[in-house]
Design an enzyme around this catalytic site. Structure first.
Site, mmCIF file in Angstrom:
data_model
loop_
_atom_site.group_PDB
_atom_site.id
_atom_site.type_symbol
_atom_site.label_atom_id
_atom_site.label_comp_id
_atom_site.label_asym_id
_atom_site.label_seq_id
_atom_site.Cartn_x
_atom_site.Cartn_y
_atom_site.Cartn_z
ATOM 1 C CD GLU A 45 16.359 101.173 18.632
ATOM 2 O OE1 GLU A 45 17.104 100.340 19.151
ATOM 3 O OE2 GLU A 45 15.996 102.215 19.203
ATOM 4 C CG ASP A 124 14.081 89.313 21.559
ATOM 5 O OD1 ASP A 124 14.953 89.873 22.260
ATOM 6 O OD2 ASP A 124 12.865 89.517 21.701
ATOM 7 C CE LYS A 128 13.562 75.434 21.953
ATOM 8 N NZ LYS A 128 12.619 75.841 22.970
ATOM 9 C CD GLU A 197 18.490 101.441 27.082
ATOM 10 O OE1 GLU A 197 18.306 101.044 25.898
ATOM 11 O OE2 GLU A 197 17.897 102.435 27.566
ATOM 12 C CD GLU A 199 26.776 99.173 20.986
ATOM 13 O OE1 GLU A 199 25.681 99.588 20.565
ATOM 14 O OE2 GLU A 199 27.847 99.436 20.446
HETATM 15 N N1 SAM Z 1 17.294 97.451 21.182
HETATM 16 C C1 SAM Z 1 17.417 97.440 22.639
HETATM 17 C C2 SAM Z 1 18.863 97.430 23.032
HETATM 18 O O1 SAM Z 1 19.710 97.145 22.179
HETATM 19 O O2 SAM Z 1 19.149 97.753 24.188
HETATM 20 C C3 SAM Z 1 16.647 96.240 23.251
HETATM 21 C C4 SAM Z 1 17.143 94.872 22.843
HETATM 22 S S1 SAM Z 1 16.094 93.558 23.493
HETATM 23 C C5 SAM Z 1 17.118 92.161 23.388
HETATM 24 C C6 SAM Z 1 14.959 93.269 22.154
HETATM 25 C C7 SAM Z 1 13.737 94.159 22.206
HETATM 26 O O3 SAM Z 1 12.980 93.942 21.026
HETATM 27 C C8 SAM Z 1 12.827 93.847 23.372
HETATM 28 O O4 SAM Z 1 12.449 95.032 24.019
HETATM 29 C C9 SAM Z 1 11.621 93.160 22.714
HETATM 30 O O5 SAM Z 1 10.424 93.354 23.420
HETATM 31 C C10 SAM Z 1 11.599 93.828 21.351
HETATM 32 N N2 SAM Z 1 10.992 92.996 20.306
HETATM 33 C C11 SAM Z 1 11.276 91.684 20.060
HETATM 34 N N3 SAM Z 1 10.540 91.226 19.035
HETATM 35 C C12 SAM Z 1 9.783 92.269 18.615
HETATM 36 C C13 SAM Z 1 8.802 92.417 17.585
HETATM 37 N N4 SAM Z 1 8.454 91.377 16.801
HETATM 38 N N5 SAM Z 1 8.214 93.608 17.432
HETATM 39 C C14 SAM Z 1 8.554 94.652 18.229
HETATM 40 N N6 SAM Z 1 9.462 94.578 19.228
HETATM 41 C C15 SAM Z 1 10.068 93.396 19.421
#
Ligand code: SAM
Length: 219
Positions: A45, A124, A128, A197, A199
Site C-alpha cells: 500500500e 494526494d 495543480k 481512515e 474513506e
Molecule cells: N491511505 C490513507 C487513507 O486512505 O486513509 C492516507 C491517505 S493521505 C490523503 C495520503 C498519504 O500518502 C499521506 O500519509 C502522505 O504522507 C502519503 N504520501 C503522499 N505522497 C507520498 C509518496 N510520494 N510516497 C509515500 N507516501 C506518500
C-alpha cells in the site's frame, strides 16, 4: 507534525524491528521474500497513512505479505503504534512490514516482477497541472509500478476526488493498462471492501467513493 513532537515516537520506531527506510535500502537492497521468510504473494500500500487499511487487510489476509509505504515519519509512527496496540491485544500482524520512503524510488526498493498487487488509497490529488507528475497514478508512477508488478499484477485505486480519478483513468489507458473494474460510487456494494481512515471520513459526509482496478499491460 515533526517526529520529535510525537510522544514516544523515537522509542517506538527504535523498538519496531519491521520498519525499513530508504536510506538503508538504497545502499543495501533486500529480497522481500527473504525478509518475510516465505514465498507468499506480496502486496503493497503506497501512502498508507496511519495504517488502518493495512492492519485490517492483514487480519483478513493470512498467507499474504503486506508492506506499507509512507513518506512521513510523523504519520508512519501512528501505524507502528496501531500495529503494536493490536498485537498487544492478541492479533497476529507478523505479515506486515513498513517502509519510510518517497514512492518515487519504489522501483529501486523492489525487484522486477516482485509484487502481486498495489493499493493506492486516497492518494494526494496534487491539483495543480504543473504537479501532475507527482500524482501517484501519473504515467511516470505507472511505469515504475509496471516494472515491479508480476505479470497479471494489478492496482486497486480508491479516491473521493473525481478529477484525480478521471486523470488516473486517462493515464492508465494511455499507458496500456487493462481496466478490470470501475465505479464512481462504490457505496456498500462490495462487502469485501476494506475501509481506510480517509474513506471513513468521506463516507461520514456522504461523499461518493470512486474505485478502479487496473491490470498491468503485458510485456
Ligand atoms: N491511505 C490513507 C487513507 O486512505 O486513509 C492516507 C491517505 S493521505 C490523503 C495520503 C498519504 O500518502 C499521506 O500519509 C502522505 O504522507 C502519503 N504520501 C503522499 N505522497 C507520498 C509518496 N510520494 N510516497 C509515500 N507516501 C506518500
Amino acid at each position: 507534525m515533526r517526529l520529535r513532537n510525537v510522544p514516544g515516537a523515537r522509542e517506538d520506531l527504535a523498538d519496531f524491528e519491521r520498519e525499513f527506510d530508504w536510506d538503508s535500502l538504497k545502499d543495501k537492497p533486500v529480497k522481500w521474500g527473504d525478509v518475510f521468510g516465505n514465498t507468499d504473494p506480496i502486496m503493497i500500500e503506497i501512502g498508507m497513512g496511519k495504517g488502518g487499511f493495512l492492519t485490517r487487510l492483514a487480519m483478513c489476509s493470512k498467507g499474504t505479505n503486506l508492506i506499507g509505504i509512507e513518506k512521513f515519519s510523523s504519520v508512519l509512527i501512528r501505524a507502528v503504534q496501531k500495529i503494536e496496540q493490536l498485537e498487544n491485544a492478541g492479533e497476529d500482524l507478523s505479515n506486515i512490514r513498513l517502509i519510510r520512503m518517497d514512492a518515487e524510488n519504489i522501483d529501486k526498493v523492489f525487484g522486477e516482477k516482485e509484487i502481486d498487487r498495489i493499493y493506492l488509497n486516497f492518494s494526494d490529488p496534487w491539483p495543480k497541472d504543473r504537479h501532475a507528475k507527482r500524482r501517484l497514478t501519473s504515467r511516470q508512477f505507472l511505469g515504475r509500478y509496471q516494472r515491479i508488478l508480476k505479470d497479471g499484477g494489478d492496482i486497486i485505486f480508491k479516491t473521493d476526488n473525481k478529477d484525480l480519478f478521471d486523470f488516473s483513468l486517462e493515464e492508465a489507458k494511455a499507458s496500456g493498462w487493462e481496466l478490470l473494474h470501475i465505479t464512481y460510487d462504490l457505496g456498500d456494494s462490495d462487502p469485501s471492501n476494506i475501509m481506510t481512515e480517509y474513506e471513513e471520513r468521506f463516507r461520514s459526509i456522504n461523499k461518493p467513493i470512486c474505485r478502479m482496478i487496473i491490470k498491468k499491460p503485458s510485456d
